[in-house]
Scaffold this active site. Sequence first.
Site, PDB file in Angstrom:
ATOM      1  N   LYS A  22       7.313  21.463   6.257  1.00 37.82           N
ATOM      2  CA  LYS A  22       7.378  20.216   7.042  1.00 37.82           C
ATOM      3  C   LYS A  22       6.739  19.064   6.269  1.00 37.82           C
ATOM      4  O   LYS A  22       7.296  17.973   6.156  1.00 37.82           O
ATOM      5  CB  LYS A  22       6.656  20.393   8.375  1.00 37.82           C
ATOM      6  CG  LYS A  22       6.369  19.088   9.119  1.00 37.82           C
ATOM      7  CD  LYS A  22       5.684  19.313  10.434  1.00 37.82           C
ATOM      8  CE  LYS A  22       4.214  19.521  10.354  1.00 37.82           C
ATOM      9  NZ  LYS A  22       3.422  18.300  10.187  1.00 37.82           N
ATOM     10  N   ASN A  23       5.534  19.318   5.713  1.00 37.56           N
ATOM     11  CA  ASN A  23       4.765  18.235   5.086  1.00 37.56           C
ATOM     12  C   ASN A  23       5.232  17.870   3.686  1.00 37.56           C
ATOM     13  O   ASN A  23       4.632  17.028   3.030  1.00 37.56           O
ATOM     14  CB  ASN A  23       3.275  18.591   5.101  1.00 37.56           C
ATOM     15  CG  ASN A  23       2.749  18.584   6.526  1.00 37.56           C
ATOM     16  OD1 ASN A  23       3.415  18.100   7.444  1.00 37.56           O
ATOM     17  ND2 ASN A  23       1.575  19.135   6.718  1.00 37.56           N
ATOM     18  N   CYS A 118      -4.992  10.006  17.643  1.00 32.78           N
ATOM     19  CA  CYS A 118      -4.359  11.336  17.559  1.00 32.78           C
ATOM     20  C   CYS A 118      -5.349  12.351  18.097  1.00 32.78           C
ATOM     21  O   CYS A 118      -6.554  12.121  18.041  1.00 32.78           O
ATOM     22  CB  CYS A 118      -4.035  11.611  16.096  1.00 32.78           C
ATOM     23  SG  CYS A 118      -3.630  13.320  15.743  1.00 32.78           S
ATOM     24  N   ARG A 123      -7.759   8.773  12.646  1.00 27.65           N
ATOM     25  CA  ARG A 123      -6.701   8.744  11.619  1.00 27.65           C
ATOM     26  C   ARG A 123      -6.173   7.337  11.328  1.00 27.65           C
ATOM     27  O   ARG A 123      -4.975   7.052  11.500  1.00 27.65           O
ATOM     28  CB  ARG A 123      -5.559   9.680  11.973  1.00 27.65           C
ATOM     29  CG  ARG A 123      -6.025  11.112  12.152  1.00 27.65           C
ATOM     30  CD  ARG A 123      -4.897  12.061  12.452  1.00 27.65           C
ATOM     31  NE  ARG A 123      -4.079  12.354  11.282  1.00 27.65           N
ATOM     32  CZ  ARG A 123      -3.016  13.173  11.319  1.00 27.65           C
ATOM     33  NH1 ARG A 123      -2.654  13.726  12.451  1.00 27.65           N
ATOM     34  NH2 ARG A 123      -2.328  13.413  10.231  1.00 27.65           N
ATOM     35  N   ASP A 306      -5.448  22.623   7.868  1.00 32.08           N
ATOM     36  CA  ASP A 306      -4.336  23.078   8.703  1.00 32.08           C
ATOM     37  C   ASP A 306      -4.356  24.582   8.946  1.00 32.08           C
ATOM     38  O   ASP A 306      -3.503  25.103   9.674  1.00 32.08           O
ATOM     39  CB  ASP A 306      -2.996  22.665   8.075  1.00 32.08           C
ATOM     40  CG  ASP A 306      -2.809  21.149   8.086  1.00 32.08           C
ATOM     41  OD1 ASP A 306      -1.915  20.662   7.373  1.00 32.08           O
ATOM     42  OD2 ASP A 306      -3.581  20.462   8.782  1.00 32.08           O
ATOM     43  N   ARG A 398       6.915  21.470  16.658  1.00 31.39           N
ATOM     44  CA  ARG A 398       6.846  20.414  15.645  1.00 31.39           C
ATOM     45  C   ARG A 398       6.757  20.988  14.245  1.00 31.39           C
ATOM     46  O   ARG A 398       7.165  20.353  13.279  1.00 31.39           O
ATOM     47  CB  ARG A 398       5.604  19.546  15.864  1.00 31.39           C
ATOM     48  CG  ARG A 398       5.562  18.822  17.198  1.00 31.39           C
ATOM     49  CD  ARG A 398       4.411  17.880  17.213  1.00 31.39           C
ATOM     50  NE  ARG A 398       4.555  16.942  16.080  1.00 31.39           N
ATOM     51  CZ  ARG A 398       3.750  15.900  15.932  1.00 31.39           C
ATOM     52  NH1 ARG A 398       2.765  15.721  16.786  1.00 31.39           N
ATOM     53  NH2 ARG A 398       3.904  15.071  14.923  1.00 31.39           N
TER      54      ARG A 398
HETATM   55  C1  EPZ Z   1      -1.582  15.172   6.107  1.00 30.40           C
HETATM   56  O1  EPZ Z   1      -1.980  14.202   7.079  1.00 30.40           O
HETATM   57  C2  EPZ Z   1      -0.824  16.252   6.876  1.00 30.40           C
HETATM   58  N1  EPZ Z   1       0.309  15.651   7.558  1.00 30.40           N
HETATM   59  C3  EPZ Z   1      -1.747  16.893   7.904  1.00 30.40           C
HETATM   60  O2  EPZ Z   1      -1.047  17.981   8.504  1.00 30.40           O
HETATM   61  C4  EPZ Z   1      -2.959  17.467   7.189  1.00 30.40           C
HETATM   62  O3  EPZ Z   1      -3.864  17.955   8.141  1.00 30.40           O
HETATM   63  C5  EPZ Z   1      -3.660  16.370   6.361  1.00 30.40           C
HETATM   64  O4  EPZ Z   1      -2.715  15.757   5.454  1.00 30.40           O
HETATM   65  C6  EPZ Z   1      -4.807  16.907   5.535  1.00 30.40           C
HETATM   66  O5  EPZ Z   1      -4.404  17.942   4.715  1.00 30.40           O
HETATM   67  C7  EPZ Z   1       1.454  15.418   6.853  1.00 30.40           C
HETATM   68  O6  EPZ Z   1       1.574  15.664   5.672  1.00 30.40           O
HETATM   69  C8  EPZ Z   1       2.594  14.837   7.616  1.00 30.40           C
HETATM   70  P1  EPZ Z   1      -5.072  12.430   5.361  1.00 30.40           P
HETATM   71  P2  EPZ Z   1      -2.574  12.778   6.634  1.00 30.40           P
HETATM   72  O7  EPZ Z   1      -4.627  11.021   5.226  1.00 30.40           O
HETATM   73  O8  EPZ Z   1      -1.987  12.382   5.335  1.00 30.40           O
HETATM   74  C9  EPZ Z   1      -8.801   9.743   6.767  1.00 30.40           C
HETATM   75  C10 EPZ Z   1      -0.219  19.317  10.244  1.00 30.40           C
HETATM   76  O9  EPZ Z   1      -0.845  20.067  11.006  1.00 30.40           O
HETATM   77  N2  EPZ Z   1      -7.984   8.568   6.408  1.00 30.40           N
HETATM   78  O10 EPZ Z   1      -5.155  13.246   4.143  1.00 30.40           O
HETATM   79  O11 EPZ Z   1      -2.429  11.874   7.778  1.00 30.40           O
HETATM   80  C11 EPZ Z   1      -8.226  10.532   7.951  1.00 30.40           C
HETATM   81  O12 EPZ Z   1      -8.603   9.971   9.170  1.00 30.40           O
HETATM   82  C12 EPZ Z   1      -0.777  17.932   9.922  1.00 30.40           C
HETATM   83  O13 EPZ Z   1       0.851  19.621   9.694  1.00 30.40           O
HETATM   84  C13 EPZ Z   1      -8.514   7.300   6.546  1.00 30.40           C
HETATM   85  O14 EPZ Z   1      -9.652   7.139   6.982  1.00 30.40           O
HETATM   86  O15 EPZ Z   1      -4.104  13.152   6.419  1.00 30.40           O
HETATM   87  C14 EPZ Z   1      -8.786  11.923   7.713  1.00 30.40           C
HETATM   88  O16 EPZ Z   1     -10.054  12.005   8.241  1.00 30.40           O
HETATM   89  C15 EPZ Z   1      -1.942  17.555  10.782  1.00 30.40           C
HETATM   90  N3  EPZ Z   1      -7.755   6.228   6.179  1.00 30.40           N
HETATM   91  C16 EPZ Z   1      -8.805  12.015   6.186  1.00 30.40           C
HETATM   92  O17 EPZ Z   1      -8.754  10.680   5.690  1.00 30.40           O
HETATM   93  C17 EPZ Z   1      -6.466   6.365   5.690  1.00 30.40           C
HETATM   94  O18 EPZ Z   1      -5.795   5.363   5.393  1.00 30.40           O
HETATM   95  C18 EPZ Z   1      -7.672  12.822   5.566  1.00 30.40           C
HETATM   96  O19 EPZ Z   1      -6.461  12.445   6.164  1.00 30.40           O
HETATM   97  C19 EPZ Z   1      -5.951   7.658   5.572  1.00 30.40           C
HETATM   98  C20 EPZ Z   1      -6.722   8.754   5.925  1.00 30.40           C
END
Ligand code: EPZ
Length: 419
Positions: A22-23, A118, A123, A306, A398
């Site tokens: 998916k990701n 979320c 996020r 995850d 999902r």
């Molecule tokens: C991706 O989400 C995945 N989703 C998530 O999988 C996964 O949990 C996550 O990466 C971490 O591995 C997809 O690929 C669609 P991040 P993403 O930006 O990119 C903070 C699942 O279960 N942050 O790496 O949204 C954020 O709040 C899903 O399949 C900011 O502060 O995660 C978090 O605490 C859930 N500002 C941390 O960074 C930003 O602009 C990491 O989030 C971006 C992120």
Amino acid sequence: MDTLLIEGVARLAGDFHASGAKNAALPCLAATLLTSQPVRLRNVPALRDIRTMTALLAEMGARLVWDEATGTVDIDCSGVFRLEAPYDLVRTMRASVLCLGPLVARYGHARVSLPGGCAIGERPIDQHLAAVEALGARIDLSHGYVDARARRLVGARIPMEMVTVTGTMNAAMAATLARGESVIENAACEPEVVDLCDFLRAMGAEIEGDGSPTIHIQGCEELAGGEFPVMADRIEAGTYLIGCAMTGGRVCFTKEELRHLHLPLDLLTRAGVHVADEDEAWVVTGPERLTAVDVTTAPYPAFPTDLQAQWMAAMATADGVSVVREEVFENRFMHVSELLRMGADIRVDGSTAVVRGVPALSGAPVMATDLRASASLVLAGLIARGETRLSRIYHLDRGYERLEEKLAALGARVVREGS
Ligand code: EPZ
């Protein structure tokens, strides 16, 4: 709303085959906006989130044919006219924000709804916005939308304040069509980032360093079309791996499907799991009872957030006390209260959960709150005595393709009930 009935106690046995990731499929679909040439994506999983992304691209004007049976998506973005990701779609799937980079890079304009909160954390997308701003886009925020504009993006240094997976993906996609070179610093190293970059290279992009914290991208005038197979889903494979371990099962996984799961495999071995090397496959055998092992989640190659909930379900009946630390998201323990309903002994203090293994869980009605929390409740249901009834399984749909079928093929008794 559908519910899932899970009959415990099960012992998983047989061959597992992962679906497409998916990701990785989501960013690859968004990346097709970068070209006016036809693209064929293969190994695309039939999931609710993929439906949302294909609906979004179609609403923008892309022509799209999705053969769910073969997992093939043919897409042509030459007719895209609507440069917007509307609130109604973005609120159901935050990954819609992955359209921001490609739209502003290819069309000079993107209007994307802010995703909002979320279940697993605040996020924000500040790093996504900072990345396209570093490439020269002007960003306006109003009425709940991001409006990004640029005549043409210009290559730049893009320092990420924290490791963000989709933030890195947006920056990389935008930089492929910028004038000159870009360098993404403190980039995410997740395999899905590398898969996206493999796809971009297949379309003619010049990218080096993906998989490391520093990615170099030489911008080009335009990208070609092409054909690309999306990688296997390591989180889906990891979920079944943990399921095999905690049910005392014996499951055969291809080496390809486990190649990004070294750390979870090492920790499972420490917990008593046996992994036999059989040429192209690993045969994984779970012990009668796992031994408690601690985990701390962090960006790849550390333990994936995850798989945190699934790991906690496994530790709920392990021998001993384990500590589970969630260091990526600030609110990813929603599954704890449901596991407690099944008889687990878990104490949470901020981002740390202390799991005291109990001899057995008992089946109960429980509720899914997010995708991975629901996967952990399915696994807990497999080892619980009696029946577990899991509601709100739209969360599961999902991210898990044909879950009941795959579990049934491994000997579990899992039935979906429609209401
Ligand atoms: C991706 O989400 C995945 N989703 C998530 O999988 C996964 O949990 C996550 O990466 C971490 O591995 C997809 O690929 C669609 P991040 P993403 O930006 O990119 C903070 C699942 O279960 N942050 O790496 O949204 C954020 O709040 C899903 O399949 C900011 O502060 O995660 C978090 O605490 C859930 N500002 C941390 O960074 C930003 O602009 C990491 O989030 C971006 C992120």
